[in-house]
Design an enzyme around this catalytic site. Structure first.
Site, PDB file in Angstrom:
ATOM      1  N   GLY A   1     -78.997 -41.282  92.335  1.00  0.00           N
ATOM      2  CA  GLY A   1     -80.288 -40.798  91.816  1.00  0.00           C
ATOM      3  C   GLY A   1     -80.389 -39.288  91.894  1.00  0.00           C
TER       4      GLY A   1
ATOM      5  CB  VAL B   1     -73.325 -41.579  91.649  1.00  0.00           C
ATOM      6  CG1 VAL B   1     -73.029 -42.105  93.052  1.00  0.00           C
ATOM      7  CG2 VAL B   1     -72.286 -42.089  90.663  1.00  0.00           C
TER       8      VAL B   1
ATOM      9  CE  LYS C   1     -76.105 -46.642  91.562  1.00  0.00           C
ATOM     10  NZ  LYS C   1     -77.192 -47.205  92.380  1.00  0.00           N
TER      11      LYS C   1
HETATM   12  N1  HSE Z   1     -80.601 -50.613  91.178  1.00  0.00           N
HETATM   13  C1  HSE Z   1     -80.285 -49.335  91.713  1.00  0.00           C
HETATM   14  C2  HSE Z   1     -80.560 -49.330  93.212  1.00  0.00           C
HETATM   15  C3  HSE Z   1     -81.112 -48.268  91.045  1.00  0.00           C
HETATM   16  O1  HSE Z   1     -81.167 -50.271  93.746  1.00  0.00           O
HETATM   17  O2  HSE Z   1     -80.148 -48.406  93.880  1.00  0.00           O
HETATM   18  C4  HSE Z   1     -80.431 -46.983  90.745  1.00  0.00           C
HETATM   19  O3  HSE Z   1     -79.129 -47.062  90.341  1.00  0.00           O
END
Ligand code: HSE
Length: 435
Positions: free
Chosen positions: A134, A132, A205
């Protein structure tokens, strides 16, 4: 110093390469913090001929990810994403008593209860900071830093792709389709962007965050989700004139009626920090009953940013190697016997303020008819904006309502759309004031 802590990576894509780079770049600090060096010794790759943006010296590459689970490693790091075969690999590692670090939000949100049960049963560590936000250390913040609080609510920009698209639409006046195309060209959105733009990635998330915040099992099935594809450049413009920015938010709240878990495009007051978080950044607001409002902002995706979270987990896991499992921070912050399932409200049971946009004929009495319907429906108007029509054109009305149940909003909107001078194609978005 003790012997190196050996890491096996399942997947050597963007995040996997980031993990190798970060462990090498910050080797001395990391060893000082973990009490021993942390080194990648094994990695599984789908394509062994691909060039990679990291130094692979000393790393044994294998093609079968199951070999990583069987290899002589101290921890298995799962970075392939998706449910299968990630689920089988993670379960196999945990059943062998091996610690697992994963960035896989879909796996945790959808199969997390089974995975946590297995980890607990085998006394294995499971860490998932990278799942969650990054590089934002939101799991640690919620699980440890805010552990003294009752968490009332949290709300976050937890999908960078949606935030990039909505920012492009705001700053450049682009349509949704053009902004999505730009996100795809930059590699933010997948070729099939459904998971991002329909809110599924954010729902994954949010599921994880809400379980930690409210001490409940993972309930992905109960998240109410709306994507951003119905948001128009006109809505963004009108929202701005009313003092709001449109953001895709994951929202979790706890109230007397139950828990709200929802992901949807949301009007946010322009002065709030979440409204000011632009581009592919993520931001999460957590409200605790002791600390008040806290906000965490940073890069929610990308190799090194996500690796920052994976490496923090590796340091925690290395420090606790061999420890009695009762010394682990509980996986979801609360001890398993304290986790309590709670009633999760559906969209129809949730109260919210709404933004309504209507296209109407430019005639006398129109505004009176519309405001009468709102009054009869016991809906108070917080703000109203009428845009001058061009020659031979319809007028546009934008209304912000008080907090009302969804069914009352929908009922009033239906009545308005039945008026002869209201054109089809209204817009209805939720508003959050964070009060
Ligand atoms: N696809 C996700 C985003 C990447 O755009 O935030 C990381 O979970």
């Amino acid at each position: 110093m003790s012997a190196p802590f050996k890491v096996g990576l399942i997947g050597l894509g963007t995040v996997g390469q980031g993990v190798v780079r970060v462990l090498q770049r910050n080797a001395a600090e990391i060893a000082g913090r973990a009490g021993r060096p942390i080194v990648v010794t094994h990695a599984s790759v789908r394509n062994s001929t691909r060039t990679r943006d990291c130094d692979l010296t000393g790393i044994t590459l294998v093609s079968d990810p199951a070999e990583i689970v069987r290899a002589d490693v101290d921890v298995v790091v799962e970075l392939i994403g998706g449910i299968s075969p990630a689920r089988e690999l993670v379960l196999a590692a945990l059943e062998a008593g091996k610690p697992v670090v994963t960035a896989n939000k879909a796996l945790l949100a959808e199969k997390g209860n089974e995975i946590l049960f297995t980890a607990r049963k085998h006394g294995a560590q499971l860490a998932y900071e990278a799942a969650v936000g990054g590089g934002i250390p939101i799991i640690k913040a919620l699980r440890e830093g805010l552990a003294g609080n009752g968490i009332d609510s949290l709300a976050g920009i937890i999908n960078g792709t949606c935030n990039y698209i909505l920012t492009q639409m705001t700053v450049k006046g682009q349509s949704f389709a053009d902004a999505l195309h730009a996100a795809q060209k930059l590699g933010y959105a997948e070729a099939d962007p459904t998971f991002d733009v329909e809110g599924i990635d954010a729902a994954h998330k949010l599921t994880i965050l809400a379980s930690i915040a409210f001490g409940m099992p993972l309930r992905f099935d109960a998240v109410a989700t709306e994507g951003i594809s119905q948001v128009t450049a006109q809505d963004i413009q009108l929202a701005q004139e009313l003092g709001y920015r449109i953001k895709s938010l994951g929202i979790a709240k706890r109230g007397a009626q139950g828990v709200e878990l929802r992901v949807h495009p949301t009007l946010v007051p322009v002065e709030h920090l979440l409204a000011k978080t632009d581009g592919a950044l993520n931001a999460i607001r957590v409200h605790g009953n002791a600390v008040g409002q806290t906000v965490y902002v940073g890069r929610g995706a990308g190799g090194d940013a996500t690796a920052s979270a994976v490496v923090a987990d590796l340091i925690d896991v290395a420090r606790l190697q061999g420890a009695d499992p009762k010394h682990f921070v509980p996986y979801l912050g609360s001890r398993s016997e304290a986790l309590k399932d709670q009633k999760v409200l559906s969209f129809s049971e949730i109260e919210s303020a709404y933004y309504l946009r209507l296209r109407v004929a430019d005639e006398p009495g129109v505004l009176r008819a519309i405001t009468s319907i709102l009054a009869e429906s016991d809906i108070s108007i917080e703000a109203i904006l009428q845009k001058e029509p061009g020659e031979n054109e319809d007028a546009t009305l934008a209304i912000i309502t008080s907090e009302i149940p969804e069914h009352r909003c929908n009922g009033a909107l239906e009545k308005m759309l039945n008026l002869p001078f209201v054109r089809p194609g209204a817009s209805r978005l939720r508003v959050e004031h964070f009060e």
